[in-house]
Each structure stands twice: as C-alpha cells, then as structure tokens.
Scaffold this motif. Structure first.
Motif, PDB file in Angstrom:
ATOM      1  N   ALA A 172      69.675  34.527  59.283  1.00  0.00           N
ATOM      2  CA  ALA A 172      70.989  34.260  59.854  1.00  0.00           C
ATOM      3  C   ALA A 172      70.878  34.005  61.347  1.00  0.00           C
ATOM      4  N   ILE A 173      71.681  33.081  61.807  1.00  0.00           N
ATOM      5  CA  ILE A 173      71.832  32.801  63.234  1.00  0.00           C
ATOM      6  C   ILE A 173      73.265  33.170  63.592  1.00  0.00           C
ATOM      7  N   THR A 174      73.421  33.847  64.708  1.00  0.00           N
ATOM      8  CA  THR A 174      74.746  34.250  65.162  1.00  0.00           C
ATOM      9  C   THR A 174      74.961  33.721  66.578  1.00  0.00           C
ATOM     10  N   PHE A 175      76.110  33.122  66.794  1.00  0.00           N
ATOM     11  CA  PHE A 175      76.513  32.687  68.127  1.00  0.00           C
ATOM     12  C   PHE A 175      77.474  33.725  68.689  1.00  0.00           C
ATOM     13  N   ALA A 196      80.772  27.094  80.122  1.00  0.00           N
ATOM     14  CA  ALA A 196      80.597  28.246  79.242  1.00  0.00           C
ATOM     15  C   ALA A 196      79.119  28.560  79.086  1.00  0.00           C
ATOM     16  N   SER A 197      78.849  29.814  78.787  1.00  0.00           N
ATOM     17  CA  SER A 197      77.519  30.256  78.373  1.00  0.00           C
ATOM     18  C   SER A 197      77.698  30.867  76.998  1.00  0.00           C
ATOM     19  N   VAL A 198      76.725  30.623  76.114  1.00  0.00           N
ATOM     20  CA  VAL A 198      76.807  31.171  74.767  1.00  0.00           C
ATOM     21  C   VAL A 198      75.440  31.750  74.388  1.00  0.00           C
ATOM     22  N   THR A 199      75.467  32.909  73.748  1.00  0.00           N
ATOM     23  CA  THR A 199      74.225  33.536  73.301  1.00  0.00           C
ATOM     24  C   THR A 199      73.963  33.166  71.844  1.00  0.00           C
ATOM     25  N   ILE A 200      72.672  33.138  71.500  1.00  0.00           N
ATOM     26  CA  ILE A 200      72.248  32.876  70.123  1.00  0.00           C
ATOM     27  C   ILE A 200      71.314  34.013  69.721  1.00  0.00           C
ATOM     28  N   SER A 201      71.529  34.542  68.526  1.00  0.00           N
ATOM     29  CA  SER A 201      70.650  35.611  68.041  1.00  0.00           C
ATOM     30  C   SER A 201      70.360  35.412  66.564  1.00  0.00           C
ATOM     31  N   THR A 202      69.341  36.116  66.104  1.00  0.00           N
ATOM     32  CA  THR A 202      68.979  36.091  64.689  1.00  0.00           C
ATOM     33  C   THR A 202      68.587  37.494  64.261  1.00  0.00           C
ATOM     34  N   ASN A 203      68.726  37.752  62.965  1.00  0.00           N
ATOM     35  CA  ASN A 203      68.325  39.045  62.413  1.00  0.00           C
ATOM     36  C   ASN A 203      66.939  38.936  61.764  1.00  0.00           C
ATOM     37  N   ASN A 223      68.666  36.468  71.227  1.00  0.00           N
ATOM     38  CA  ASN A 223      69.704  36.934  72.158  1.00  0.00           C
ATOM     39  C   ASN A 223      69.649  36.184  73.484  1.00  0.00           C
ATOM     40  N   GLY A 224      69.086  34.974  73.457  1.00  0.00           N
ATOM     41  CA  GLY A 224      69.032  34.134  74.646  1.00  0.00           C
ATOM     42  C   GLY A 224      70.376  33.468  74.898  1.00  0.00           C
ATOM     43  N   VAL A 245      76.904  23.149  69.975  1.00  0.00           N
ATOM     44  CA  VAL A 245      75.552  23.682  70.068  1.00  0.00           C
ATOM     45  C   VAL A 245      75.025  23.846  68.646  1.00  0.00           C
ATOM     46  N   TYR A 246      73.872  23.239  68.380  1.00  0.00           N
ATOM     47  CA  TYR A 246      73.201  23.336  67.079  1.00  0.00           C
ATOM     48  C   TYR A 246      72.018  24.275  67.227  1.00  0.00           C
TER      49      TYR A 246
END
Length: 174
Positions: free
Chosen positions: A3-6, A16-23, A45-46, A57-58
């Motif tokens: 999973a990818i989470t924004f 805007a700034s947006v973080t991306i994380s994965t489990n 979490n970058g 954002v892809y």
C-alpha cells in the motif's frame, strides 16, 4: 503487493507539500502530472515539496528492478479564503475601503469590491473595482443613504470568501 499512502497536503506561499509512505519494505518512486519517462525515488515518509494547486502526484512501489501499478492523488485547494473589512470610511460622497484577505493554501488572486443600497436585495450589488491590494475608493455615492459594501476575494484555485459592512453617507452640514 503493498500500500502507498499520501498524506494531507500542507501549504506554504501558494505551494503544497505532500508526504508519501508505504507499509512495505519496497522503495517508492513518484512522478508529477504523468506516468511516462523516468520516476524519482523518494524515501518512505518522504515529502514532495513545491507542488502547485491542481497537480497530480503518481507513486508506485519498486524493488529496484520491477515495479507495481501506480496510484495517484491530486493536490487541490478546496478551502475558501477569509476576508475582513478592516476600515470603511466615508468622506462626502466617497467611500474608502481597506480589507485583508487570508488564504493559507494557493494564495489570494484578487479582491472584488461591490456596493448596493442597504435596503436593496443582494442581487443589486454592483461591482465597482477589482485589484490585488485590498484597498479601493468608490466615488459618487448619494448623501443621506446607507450602503452595504461587499468585499470578495478569490484565491488562485477559484475558491471565494466575502465580508459585508454597512456605511452611511451623511448629509453635508450647512
């Protein structure tokens, strides 16, 4: 699989700034406004900074050789700006307006100044000025009448906010 989470976008100076994380233990790659060409690797979490309103954002997961399908999020400013009429004064038949708008997301685009006689319907507002400064002068008002001044602001994402205030144009002292 994974999973990818924004994260929710955070805004600063219209960007805007947006973080991306994965489990997962996979690496994350992203692209802005497209999926062809090279992808940029980002830490779990970058944060992707300086993303304008209405940017997509892809993101996808990769093991360094293979990659999964991508997911996306679109950065949108959906929050209405606020406006406060800080000063509204009348001298003879001229009204001076000073307003302050606040938009913590995409940024203020313009101020729109309208006026109507206070007893008239809202549909009677007449636009008198537009600018980016927050100040305006409206001339030619009629003594002895009370007017409602409306200041609207639009932000760069076309969200709107407004404030109104009444002012009486006094009859001149003879």
């Amino acid at each position: 699989q994974g999973a990818i989470t924004f994260g929710n976008p955070t805004w600063n100076a219209g960007q805007a700034s947006v973080t991306i994380s994965t489990n997962t233990s996979y690496k994350i790659e992203y692209q802005i406004n497209g999926t062809t060409g090279s992808w940029t690797e980002i830490a779990n979490n970058g944060t992707i900074p300086n993303t304008p309103n209405n940017t997509t954002v892809y993101a996808r997961l990769t093991d360094g050789n293979n990659h999964g399908d991508y997911t996306s999020t679109t950065i949108k400013d959906t929050i209405n700006p606020t406006v406060t009429i800080e000063s509204l004064t009348a001298e003879d038949t001229t009204i001076q307006i000073t307003a302050k708008g606040t938009d913590n997301e995409s940024g203020i685009n313009e101020y729109i100044y309208s006026i109507k006689e206070s007893t008239q319907e809202d549909s009677s507002y007449q636009e008198k000025a537009r600018n980016a400064t927050g100040t305006a002068t409206i001339e030619g008002m009629e003594a002895g009448k009370t007017y409602t001044v409306k200041v609207e602001i639009t932000d760069k994402a076309n969200n709107k906010g407004s404030a109104t205030q009444n002012i009486e144009i006094k009859n001149p002292v003879i």
